[in-house]
Motif scaffolding. Structure first.
Motif, PDB file in Angstrom:
ATOM      1  N   HIS A 232       0.846  -1.194   0.000  1.00  0.00           N
ATOM      2  CA  HIS A 232       0.000   0.000   0.000  1.00  0.00           C
ATOM      3  C   HIS A 232       0.883   1.245   0.000  1.00  0.00           C
ATOM      4  CE1 HIS A 232      -3.264   2.759   1.216  1.00  0.00           C
ATOM      5  NE2 HIS A 232      -4.081   1.809   0.800  1.00  0.00           N
ATOM      6  N   ILE A 233       0.451   2.282  -0.698  1.00  0.00           N
ATOM      7  CA  ILE A 233       1.284   3.478  -0.833  1.00  0.00           C
ATOM      8  C   ILE A 233       1.486   4.219   0.484  1.00  0.00           C
ATOM      9  CG2 ILE A 233       0.691   3.805  -3.265  1.00  0.00           C
ATOM     10  CD1 ILE A 233      -1.197   6.076  -2.364  1.00  0.00           C
ATOM     11  N   THR A 234       0.622   3.999   1.466  1.00  0.00           N
ATOM     12  CA  THR A 234       0.757   4.702   2.743  1.00  0.00           C
ATOM     13  C   THR A 234       1.589   3.937   3.762  1.00  0.00           C
ATOM     14  OG1 THR A 234      -1.262   3.744   3.701  1.00  0.00           O
ATOM     15  CG2 THR A 234      -1.504   5.774   2.417  1.00  0.00           C
ATOM     16  N   VAL A 256      -1.488   2.575 -11.900  1.00  0.00           N
ATOM     17  CA  VAL A 256      -2.528   3.452 -12.432  1.00  0.00           C
ATOM     18  C   VAL A 256      -3.916   2.878 -12.182  1.00  0.00           C
ATOM     19  CG1 VAL A 256      -3.448   4.515 -14.527  1.00  0.00           C
ATOM     20  CG2 VAL A 256      -0.973   4.384 -14.179  1.00  0.00           C
ATOM     21  N   THR A 257      -4.074   1.578 -12.377  1.00  0.00           N
ATOM     22  CA  THR A 257      -5.394   0.972 -12.231  1.00  0.00           C
ATOM     23  C   THR A 257      -5.756   0.704 -10.772  1.00  0.00           C
ATOM     24  OG1 THR A 257      -4.429  -1.241 -12.520  1.00  0.00           O
ATOM     25  CG2 THR A 257      -5.245  -0.109 -14.492  1.00  0.00           C
ATOM     26  N   ARG A 258      -4.783   0.779  -9.875  1.00  0.00           N
ATOM     27  CA  ARG A 258      -5.018   0.613  -8.439  1.00  0.00           C
ATOM     28  C   ARG A 258      -4.264   1.716  -7.713  1.00  0.00           C
ATOM     29  NH1 ARG A 258      -3.890  -4.660  -5.666  1.00  0.00           N
ATOM     30  NH2 ARG A 258      -1.793  -4.299  -6.436  1.00  0.00           N
ATOM     31  N   PRO A 259      -4.804   2.922  -7.670  1.00  0.00           N
ATOM     32  CA  PRO A 259      -4.049   4.092  -7.207  1.00  0.00           C
ATOM     33  C   PRO A 259      -3.680   4.084  -5.726  1.00  0.00           C
ATOM     34  CG  PRO A 259      -6.351   4.651  -7.618  1.00  0.00           C
ATOM     35  CD  PRO A 259      -6.156   3.269  -8.143  1.00  0.00           C
ATOM     36  N   GLN A 260      -4.100   3.097  -4.979  1.00  0.00           N
ATOM     37  CA  GLN A 260      -3.685   2.987  -3.586  1.00  0.00           C
ATOM     38  C   GLN A 260      -2.532   2.009  -3.398  1.00  0.00           C
ATOM     39  OE1 GLN A 260      -4.882   4.940  -0.962  1.00  0.00           O
ATOM     40  NE2 GLN A 260      -5.712   5.998  -2.747  1.00  0.00           N
ATOM     41  N   ASN A 297      -3.135  10.494   3.462  1.00  0.00           N
ATOM     42  CA  ASN A 297      -3.328   9.297   2.644  1.00  0.00           C
ATOM     43  C   ASN A 297      -2.620   9.344   1.294  1.00  0.00           C
ATOM     44  OD1 ASN A 297      -5.025   7.608   4.379  1.00  0.00           O
ATOM     45  ND2 ASN A 297      -6.546   9.237   4.122  1.00  0.00           N
ATOM     46  N   ARG A 298      -1.603  10.200   1.166  1.00  0.00           N
ATOM     47  CA  ARG A 298      -0.747  10.173  -0.018  1.00  0.00           C
ATOM     48  C   ARG A 298       0.397   9.186   0.195  1.00  0.00           C
ATOM     49  NH1 ARG A 298      -0.515  14.642  -3.537  1.00  0.00           N
ATOM     50  NH2 ARG A 298       1.368  13.628  -4.382  1.00  0.00           N
ATOM     51  N   GLU A 299       1.233   9.026  -0.818  1.00  0.00           N
ATOM     52  CA  GLU A 299       2.283   8.022  -0.805  1.00  0.00           C
ATOM     53  C   GLU A 299       3.418   8.351   0.169  1.00  0.00           C
ATOM     54  OE1 GLU A 299       3.247  11.025  -4.071  1.00  0.00           O
ATOM     55  OE2 GLU A 299       1.464   9.974  -3.343  1.00  0.00           O
ATOM     56  N   VAL A 300       4.068   7.302   0.665  1.00  0.00           N
ATOM     57  CA  VAL A 300       5.259   7.427   1.505  1.00  0.00           C
ATOM     58  C   VAL A 300       6.475   7.272   0.602  1.00  0.00           C
ATOM     59  CG1 VAL A 300       6.566   6.453   3.423  1.00  0.00           C
ATOM     60  CG2 VAL A 300       4.069   6.485   3.508  1.00  0.00           C
ATOM     61  N   GLY A 311      11.838  11.500   4.632  1.00  0.00           N
ATOM     62  CA  GLY A 311      10.944  11.367   3.497  1.00  0.00           C
ATOM     63  C   GLY A 311       9.600  11.988   3.760  1.00  0.00           C
ATOM     64  N   THR A 312       8.655  11.755   2.863  1.00  0.00           N
ATOM     65  CA  THR A 312       7.296  12.269   3.015  1.00  0.00           C
ATOM     66  C   THR A 312       6.465  11.236   3.771  1.00  0.00           C
ATOM     67  OG1 THR A 312       6.713  11.363   0.849  1.00  0.00           O
ATOM     68  CG2 THR A 312       7.418  13.657   0.918  1.00  0.00           C
ATOM     69  N   TYR A 313       6.414  11.377   5.069  1.00  0.00           N
ATOM     70  CA  TYR A 313       5.655  10.470   5.925  1.00  0.00           C
ATOM     71  C   TYR A 313       4.375  11.174   6.376  1.00  0.00           C
ATOM     72  CZ  TYR A 313       9.957   7.772   6.069  1.00  0.00           C
ATOM     73  OH  TYR A 313      11.052   7.030   5.724  1.00  0.00           O
ATOM     74  N   THR A 314       3.431  11.297   5.457  1.00  0.00           N
ATOM     75  CA  THR A 314       2.204  11.992   5.800  1.00  0.00           C
ATOM     76  C   THR A 314       1.311  11.110   6.660  1.00  0.00           C
ATOM     77  OG1 THR A 314       0.417  13.358   4.896  1.00  0.00           O
ATOM     78  CG2 THR A 314       0.874  11.252   3.783  1.00  0.00           C
ATOM     79  N   VAL A 315       0.239  11.686   7.188  1.00  0.00           N
ATOM     80  CA  VAL A 315      -0.699  10.927   8.006  1.00  0.00           C
ATOM     81  C   VAL A 315      -1.586  10.083   7.098  1.00  0.00           C
ATOM     82  CG1 VAL A 315      -0.679  12.702   9.796  1.00  0.00           C
ATOM     83  CG2 VAL A 315      -2.458  12.749   8.045  1.00  0.00           C
ATOM     84  N   SER A 316      -2.141   9.007   7.662  1.00  0.00           N
ATOM     85  CA  SER A 316      -3.009   8.111   6.894  1.00  0.00           C
ATOM     86  C   SER A 316      -3.897   7.350   7.858  1.00  0.00           C
ATOM     87  CB  SER A 316      -2.175   7.139   6.054  1.00  0.00           C
ATOM     88  OG  SER A 316      -1.278   6.401   6.866  1.00  0.00           O
ATOM     89  N   SER A 317      -4.941   6.741   7.339  1.00  0.00           N
ATOM     90  CA  SER A 317      -5.839   5.974   8.208  1.00  0.00           C
ATOM     91  C   SER A 317      -6.707   5.050   7.373  1.00  0.00           C
ATOM     92  CB  SER A 317      -6.740   6.905   9.028  1.00  0.00           C
ATOM     93  OG  SER A 317      -7.835   7.366   8.256  1.00  0.00           O
ATOM     94  N   ARG A 318      -7.384   4.119   8.064  1.00  0.00           N
ATOM     95  CA  ARG A 318      -8.370   3.245   7.421  1.00  0.00           C
ATOM     96  C   ARG A 318      -9.770   3.857   7.493  1.00  0.00           C
ATOM     97  NH1 ARG A 318      -4.871  -0.199   4.782  1.00  0.00           N
ATOM     98  NH2 ARG A 318      -3.190  -0.775   6.218  1.00  0.00           N
TER      99      ARG A 318
END
Length: 384
Positions: A232-234, A256-260, A297-300, A311-318
């Motif tokens: 997963h990108i997060t 591209v077909t699975r952007p997460q 929920n953007r990429e790490v 790096g870019t360690y943004t916040v994310s959640s389910r």
């Protein structure tokens, strides 16, 4: 009879989404309550010590002073997270006693005696060193540090964490603190101070008095997913050495077909212990830190081969549509994925930077970046 069965089937079909939504609403509320407890713990810690807990803490041997990080296993050398210091303040006194005192562990017929504050957390998670594979605290799940919506559990990670301290809106020295290449005798204070603009740094402590933008306007901690092994990108970092100059540089590796999810394989050094949320006890970036560069929920994306680099360690959640953050005043806010986040094509603030990257500048990442900085003098004049 068939008509009755058909009607019941339709009703069940209509009710099931509502039941699922109600359950997720309850989990989201429980997650928010966990964060409130952590916020209260931070305030109680500050009341006791006049500082917020240190991220990157623990004993360090005299042999490490004036030299690079030592390799011996008997001490973990400032590798513990701020969450370790919060244990007595979140009703985990028993676990704190295990951490802060020598611990004898018997496993598989072998007895090991660990020193106070234990072994190196990532050696424990990686299961790569006999001496450090059974340190009990690392494998203990703390409910207060877990989001109920996150299904991650157990190996290959250890005691998972869904919350991390906020470094601010920059990348530089996120993994080094005020040092160069982990050399204890080579200081980089100016470089570090220019980049460490959030509530927490690494190997240093801040206090509420340092948060000049206001406690209610500054993010203290953020929520993050723990890795499920699904790329997963997060949760599974990808690498781009130029991410500090262009934070969105990894998005070309997304399927591209699975952007997460990523379309690329992880780097050869991207082991299980580098995954997001791996262990609440460790201070490494992927596990217990976040920043406010890319929106939720953007990429790490990391500078180095693994989470040893900034790096870019943004916040994310389910949760649907965003993630929780803990403000420095103890309030918990839900930040949506669509929050105004400036230009993700701009490089981060750094020592020697010019223009929007000059030290002391307002965040180039809009409202989201401004919420991550503690003293950049941005004015928060809109709801979030």
């Amino acid at each position: 009879m068939l008509v009755v069965i058909a009607i019941i089937g339709v009703l069940v079909g209509l009710l099931l989404p509502a039941v699922q939504a109600a359950r997720e609403a309850a989990r989201r509320m429980s997650c928010s309550n966990n964060f409130k407890q952590i916020g209260l713990a931070i305030h109680n810690y500050h009341s006791a010590y006049r500082k917020m807990p240190k991220h990157g803490t623990g004993p360090i041997s005299e042999r490490a002073i004036g030299a690079n990080w030592p390799k011996e296993t008997e001490l973990q050398h400032e590798r513990l997270s701020a969450q370790v210091a919060l244990l007595p303040f979140v009703e985990q006194q028993a676990l704190w006693e295990q951490v802060s005192n020598p611990l004898i562990v018997t496993s598989g017929g072998t007895t090991e005696t660990y020193p106070a504050f234990g072994a190196i957390p990532w050696n424990v998670v990686a299961q790569t060193n006999i001496y450090t594979t059974d340190w009990t605290p690392c494998f203990t799940d703390v409910n207060t540090f877990r989001c109920p919506s996150d299904p991650g559990y157990g190996l290959p990670l250890a005691g998972r964490s869904n919350y991390g301290v906020c470094y601010g809106d920059a990348i530089d020295y996120m993994h080094l603190g005020p040092y160069t290449s982990w050399a204890r005798n080579t200081r980089a204070d100016a470089e570090y101070k220019a980049a460490a603009r959030g509530c927490f740094g690494l190997y240093t402590q801040t206090a509420f008095r340092d948060i000049l933008d206001g406690l209610s306007n500054t993010i203290c901690m953020g929520e993050n997913n723990s890795d499920l092994g699904d790329e997963h990108i997060t949760t599974s970092p990808r690498r781009n050495a130029n991410v500090a100059n262009k934070p969105n540089n990894c998005n070309g590796q997304i399927e591209v077909t699975r952007p997460q999810f990523w379309r690329t394989s992880p780097h050869k050094n991207n082991f299980a212990e580098t995954k997001r949320g791996a262990c609440w006890a460790g201070a490494t970036m992927g596990w217990t830190m976040c920043n406010t560069i890319l929106p939720p929920n953007r990429e790490v994306c990391t500078v180095g081969h693994n989470t040893a680099g900034g790096g870019t360690y943004t916040v994310s959640s389910r949760h649907q549509g965003g993630a929780h953050v803990l403000m420095a005043d103890g309030a918990v806010r839900f930040i949506t994925d669509s929050i105004e986040a400036g230009n993700d094509d701009l490089g981060t603030v750094k020592y020697g930077g010019t223009g929007v990257r000059a030290p002391g500048s307002a965040s180039p990442y809009g409202l989201w970046g401004a919420l991550g900085t503690r003293a950049a003098k941005e004015v928060i004049d809109e709801e979030f």
